[in-house]
Design an enzyme around this catalytic site. Structure first.
Site, mmCIF file in Angstrom:
data_model
loop_
_atom_site.group_PDB
_atom_site.id
_atom_site.type_symbol
_atom_site.label_atom_id
_atom_site.label_comp_id
_atom_site.label_asym_id
_atom_site.label_seq_id
_atom_site.Cartn_x
_atom_site.Cartn_y
_atom_site.Cartn_z
ATOM 1 N N SER A 162 0.828 -1.197 0.000
ATOM 2 C CA SER A 162 0.000 0.000 0.000
ATOM 3 C C SER A 162 0.872 1.262 0.000
ATOM 4 C CB SER A 162 -0.954 -0.042 1.205
ATOM 5 O OG SER A 162 -2.013 0.860 1.051
ATOM 6 N N GLU A 251 -9.968 -4.419 -5.109
ATOM 7 C CA GLU A 251 -9.412 -3.302 -4.341
ATOM 8 C C GLU A 251 -9.635 -1.936 -4.986
ATOM 9 O OE1 GLU A 251 -5.508 -3.715 -2.653
ATOM 10 O OE2 GLU A 251 -5.419 -5.821 -3.229
ATOM 11 N N HIS A 281 -7.496 -5.989 0.310
ATOM 12 C CA HIS A 281 -6.311 -5.136 0.323
ATOM 13 C C HIS A 281 -5.283 -5.667 1.324
ATOM 14 C CE1 HIS A 281 -3.961 -1.544 -0.252
ATOM 15 N NE2 HIS A 281 -4.053 -1.202 1.017
#
Length: 317
Positions: A162, A251, A281
């Site tokens: 991320s 996602e 995610h």
């Protein structure tokens, strides 16, 4: 290995309210951090994981390795202080939350499956420390691994999820531009490489549009959104090392990851791209609980291991 597998629907049902509460845009950042640290206790580490607390680039960090069994013995040996290669892991959390604790299980599994030392960095977070504080910390950590620990740049892989994936990419661009250093490879789990982009969907199982936009604003601070270090997708991609991108099709960041992969290939970068279905995610955080997440993390580990210790033609004879 200390783990047990739970069916996907059950894990999803448990995680949904956890993330809805802990990653709420109106929840104070300090409370978000505490909730995620508490929840991370459910993410078990593999047996034999050894965690060493240290300083790296002036920031708290952890060096995680996996003990190795000695054939014919019940004892286990710890790998040498500096193995053939290392991974610098940068955790996700929108540049606002996340910690050494939240990602310790994931990092330990990487250490086990790569047989490398994995260094996890506690870089500074926004809003207290906006851009480029986290990037500066990551740069200092990498340079210490090279200058003081003794690794060559091509013996170090960068990995992250991320926001940590975006940070790993931004760090690679900075290392190439400022120091003429290129890491061995990039391992990116659902990387957030353009915080200026507004998600097309309201939420996925983990993150939501309002929270991600709040994090983007916190991280930007007084900087310009055009800064390459803030949005590395807009920067120069030519010369980046081999890169593996993993993302689930459900996602919010799926479209952005597809754009990244296309741009990397257009720049001549060797790219491996995996799109999972039915996960969420950074499901790799729950690899100890979910078989599918464990398989994805194993594929990433194999990619990083081969980048650090490529197979010799002699090994194939």
């Amino acid at each position: 290995m200390r783990e047990f597998k739970i069916p996907l629907p059950i894990v999803r049902a448990v995680l949904d309210p956890v993330y809805r509460v802990s990653l709420h845009a109106r929840m104070p950042v300090a409370v978000q951090r505490v909730l995620l640290d508490v929840a991370s206790r459910l993410q078990l580490m593999p047996d034999g994981s050894v965690v060493q607390h240290l300083q790296l680039g002036g920031r708290p960090a952890e060096r995680v390795i996996a003990e190795t069994a000695i054939p014919g013995s019940r004892t286990r040996a710890v790998p040498p202080e500096r193995a053939a290669g290392a991974i610098l892991y940068l955790h996700g959390g929108g540049y606002v939350v996340g910690s050494l604790a939240t990602h310790r299980s994931l990092v330990a599994r990487l250490a086990l499956e790569t047989s490398c030392a994995v260094y996890s960095l506690d870089y500074r977070l926004a809003p207290e420390h906006p851009f480029p504080a986290g990037l500066d910390d990551a740069e200092a950590a990498f340079l210490e691994l090279v200058g003081n620990v003794g690794y060559r740049p091509d013996q170090i892989c960068l990995a992250g999820d991320s926001a940590g994936g975006g940070l790993a990419m931004a760090l690679t661009q900075r290392l190439i531009e400022r120091h003429q250093m290129t890491p061995a490879a990039l391992g990116l789990i659902a990387p957030w490489v353009d915080p200026t982009e507004v998600p097309s969907k309201d939420r996925d199982l983990v993150i939501n549009r309002a929270w991600s936009q709040a994090c983007a604003a916190y991280y930007l601070g007084d900087a310009a959104a055009t800064e390459v270090g803030y949005a590395p997708l807009s920067g120069d991609l030519i010369g980046l090392p081999p890169t593996y991108v993993q993302v689930d099709v459900s996602e919010l960041l799926h479209d952005q990851c597809c754009k990244l992969v296309s741009a990397l290939r257009g720049a001549g970068v060797h790219v491996r791209f995996t799109e999972t279905r039915g996960l969420w995610h950074v499901a790799q955080l729950q690899a100890a609980l979910v078989t599918e997440a464990a398989l994805a993390l194993s594929e990433l580990a194999e990619f990083l291991r081969e980048a650090i210790q490529p197979v010799s033609i002699n090994d194939l004879r």
